[in-house]
Design an enzyme around this catalytic site. Structure first.
Site, PDB file in Angstrom:
ATOM      1  N   ASP A  91      -5.092  82.621 -14.465  1.00  0.00           N
ATOM      2  CA  ASP A  91      -3.707  82.258 -14.757  1.00  0.00           C
ATOM      3  C   ASP A  91      -2.867  83.523 -14.796  1.00  0.00           C
ATOM      4  O   ASP A  91      -2.134  83.791 -15.758  1.00  0.00           O
ATOM      5  CB  ASP A  91      -3.632  81.508 -16.089  1.00  0.00           C
ATOM      6  CG  ASP A  91      -2.293  80.801 -16.299  1.00  0.00           C
ATOM      7  OD1 ASP A  91      -1.628  80.483 -15.295  1.00  0.00           O
ATOM      8  OD2 ASP A  91      -1.930  80.570 -17.466  1.00  0.00           O
ATOM      9  N   ASN A 120       1.191  86.453 -19.275  1.00  0.00           N
ATOM     10  CA  ASN A 120      -0.133  86.852 -19.755  1.00  0.00           C
ATOM     11  C   ASN A 120      -0.360  88.353 -19.642  1.00  0.00           C
ATOM     12  O   ASN A 120      -1.509  88.814 -19.660  1.00  0.00           O
ATOM     13  CB  ASN A 120      -1.226  86.085 -19.006  1.00  0.00           C
ATOM     14  CG  ASN A 120      -1.342  84.660 -19.512  1.00  0.00           C
ATOM     15  OD1 ASN A 120      -1.036  84.372 -20.662  1.00  0.00           O
ATOM     16  ND2 ASN A 120      -1.782  83.751 -18.642  1.00  0.00           N
ATOM     17  N   ASP A 125      -5.261  86.397 -22.676  1.00  0.00           N
ATOM     18  CA  ASP A 125      -5.417  84.950 -22.482  1.00  0.00           C
ATOM     19  C   ASP A 125      -6.216  84.604 -21.230  1.00  0.00           C
ATOM     20  O   ASP A 125      -5.676  84.140 -20.217  1.00  0.00           O
ATOM     21  CB  ASP A 125      -4.051  84.262 -22.450  1.00  0.00           C
ATOM     22  CG  ASP A 125      -4.186  82.746 -22.625  1.00  0.00           C
ATOM     23  OD1 ASP A 125      -5.322  82.269 -22.808  1.00  0.00           O
ATOM     24  OD2 ASP A 125      -3.161  82.041 -22.570  1.00  0.00           O
TER      25      ASP A 125
END
Length: 332
Positions: free
Chosen positions: A202, A207, A224
């Site tokens: 992701d 992030n 994350d």
């Protein structure tokens, strides 16, 4: 161990949070701040002289084996001085259970969003992602899933149709464009047959925390890894590209020139950018739908599941069909 219950997760409050933290041995000072997270519940907790971050995992999303495999991946990256942020290991454990909840602790890291117009920051991002992928390519995940058309596209399409989220008057238009798009995406993946490696999964601006506490341009914390999975390398790169084609080409050149110092990039994967964008659009709509019984989602996304939302969603899929016909970006 008490079985996880989603309604207990939705009602997670200060008393349960502090009891869970203290069950591991921390002495809480009463300070508690909810951080920006919807998929999981994440809190900043005061624990004596310093604050820690505690992450409560959404029930029935990941198995313990999948969570621990993510933890091991971030620990592996940290061993190579890659600024991923692994969970804290306490008495040899990184995943904890209390009253039906599963949770992990992380050190508090401060930073701001990266400046994607900064050449120096893009170069640093490219180098670090290249290093992540060099480690990720060494072995496969055993437990975590693969980013593919079936799980991100087909499953999303079927969930929305079968659970009545698409308004009746838009069903025919949605089915036509979604099915055509999925066929085109599947054909593109089959034609390229990319190498699958362990990914962050992701990779986007939200992030990355850019630490500018020292001198110079600072450095990133890559956070994350909750969506870590097997997939093509371009998945961790394409969301850092924005603007018109010229701007995206310029950013791509900076990222990949730095990336390629640490891991070879297969340029055929550039043709997967629009297919991956299409899958992300479909998956995001289904993600919101799957979480729609969570009160936090209704508060955070009040515009979801309205007539206007679904009209715009169908339009986005049509735009993706057109984008799939355009020639892919090129890195020379």
């Amino acid at each position: 161990m008490k079985k996880q219950d989603r309604h207990s997760f939705y009602r997670l409050g200060p008393e349960q949070i502090l009891q869970a933290v203290e069950s591991v041995g921390f002495e809480c000072d009463g300070q508690l701040l909810a951080l920006n997270s919807y998929e999981n519940r994440v809190y900043l907790v005061g624990a004596g002289r310093e604050s820690i971050v505690v992450k409560f995992y959404r029930p029935n999303r990941w198995s313990d084996s999948e969570i621990l495999e993510e933890h091991l991946f971030t620990e592996e990256l940290a061993e190579f001085d890659i600024p991923a942020v692994p969970p804290l290991s306490i008495k040899g454990s990184t995943l904890f259970h209390h009253d039906g909840h599963r949770f992990a602790f992380y050190p508090l890291k401060a930073g701001r969003a990266p400046d994607l117009e900064s050449r120096e920051q893009l170069e640093q991002l490219g180098r670090y992602i290249g290093r992540i992928h060099a480690v990720g390519a060494v072995r496969d995940f055993e437990h975590r899933p693969t980013l593919d058309v079936g799980t991100f596209g087909d499953d999303s399409y079927e969930f929305l149709i079968e659970n009545g989220f698409i308004p009746k008057e838009l069903e025919a238009a949605y089915e036509k464009v979604a099915e055509d798009l999925l066929h085109a995406v599947e054909a593109r993946f089959e034609s390229i047959n990319p190498q699958l490696i362990r990914l962050h999964g992701d990779g986007h601006q939200g992030n990355i925390l850019w630490d500018v506490s020292g001198d110079g341009a600072g450095s990133p914390y890559i956070i994350d890894f909750d969506d870590a999975r097997m997939g093509p390398a371009i998945q961790d790169l394409w969301m850092f590209l924005s603007g018109d084609r010229a701007n995206m080409s310029s950013s791509l050149d900076i990222l990949l020139t730095a990336y390629d110092q640490f891991h070879d990039f297969d340029c055929r994967e550039l043709a997967l950018i629009e297919p991956l964008r299409s899958l992300r659009i479909m998956h995001h709509a289904a993600w919101l739908a799957r979480r729609w019984d969570d009160p936090a989602f209704k508060d955070a996304f009040p515009w979801f599941n309205t007539q206007n939302y679904w009209e715009q969603h169908v339009l986005s899929l049509k735009e993706q069909m057109a984008a799939m016909q355009e020639p892919p970006l090129v890195w020379i």
